[in-house]
Design an enzyme around this catalytic site. Structure first.
Site: not given
Ligand code: DGL
Length: 268
Positions: A78, A192
């Site tokens: 993430c 993301c």
């Molecule tokens: N998958 C997450 C990232 O790479 C974030 C998604 C979220 O919870 O806003 O930033």
């Protein structure tokens, strides 16, 4: 630290299903690695949370998960959690931690026009960590950034077999292109881990002359490197997905996770 046993898993951690885009290439390199995939559905979306909240939440939750599953290595799959909480997690936990940060360096090497787009969550695109990557690797480029919470919702919906709103995709691309210099961008960093789930939709909206890149393959190689020489089960064992309990958002059907080697779902 003692050498991990063959059954010790690799722990992947994200707010939701985005981290599957990092798990996929990792399984391709380490096909028999035992997997625990953890999604903090009680905290999703991270992109709308404050720095202070994530800096406290992510290490605490990872601490619980490490205690429960005893992984050999943890991957913060993430960008939002990594750009805000990676240092806090490393300080709190005594195991190798691999983070996920925007692929600005490879983007700077790829661009011909000198304009790079960075598409992430609202929290990620405002991080000093991202300023720093820009200053180190793309100081002679224009870097335009845009935060799109709608893409996170869209990616979660797509994995549940629901349609993605084309306006959300169009607005995300326009959010980059409408900035000064943005009309010339030729590389977009998907900063993301949810966004590669919408790769085809984003590519269609951005046009064929724009390259979309993300860091997943590099992270997979890093995980393989850090676990080189360790023992693994002789054949693949079904992975576990664990979700923090949320009244609004139940875990997805197992069929959505099965292509990533997940065989069971738990909630905590
Ligand atoms: N998958 C997450 C990232 O790479 C974030 C998604 C979220 O919870 O806003 O930033």
């Amino acid at each position: 630290m003692n050498a991990p046993t063959a059954n010790a898993p690799i722990l992947f951690f994200d707010s939701g299903l985005g981290g599957l885009t990092v798990l996929g290439p990792t399984r391709a390199l380490l096909p028999t690695a035992p997997i625990v995939y953890a999604a903090d559905y009680a905290g999703l979306p991270y992109g709308q949370k404050s720095e202070a909240e994530l800096a406290a939440r992510v290490p605490a939750l990872l601490g619980r998960l490490v205690e429960r599953y005893q992984p050999r290595l943890a991957v913060i799959a993430c960008n939002t959690a990594s750009t805000i909480a990676l240092a806090h997690v490393r300080a709190a936990l005594d195991l190798p931690i691999v983070g996920t940060v925007p692929a600005i360096k490879p983007a700077a090497e790829l661009t011909k026009t000198g304009v790079i787009g960075v598409l992430g969550t609202e929290a990620t695109v405002r991080q000093p960590y991202v300023d720093d990557l820009g200053a180190r690797f793309a100081h002679d480029k224009i870097v335009v950034r845009h935060g799109s919470p709608g893409l996170v919702t869209g990616a979660e919906a797509k994995l549940r077999g629901k349609a993605v709103d084309p306006d959300v995709i169009a607005r995300a691309i326009a959010g980059l292109r409408d900035q000064p210099g943005g009309d010339k961008l030729d590389v977009i960093v998907l900063a993301c881990t949810h966004f590669p789930l919408l790769h085809d939709e984003l590519q269609a909206a951005a046009g064929a002359d724009v390259r979309l890149i993300d860091g997943a393959a590099g992270i997979a190689r890093r995980i393989a490197h850090l676990t080189e020489g360790q023992s693994w089960p002789a054949c693949a064992v079904p992975g576990i997905a664990v979700f923090t309990r949320s009244d609004d958002r139940p875990p997805p059907p197992l069929a959505a996770l099965a292509p990533y080697g997940i065989g069971s779902i738990e909630t905590i």
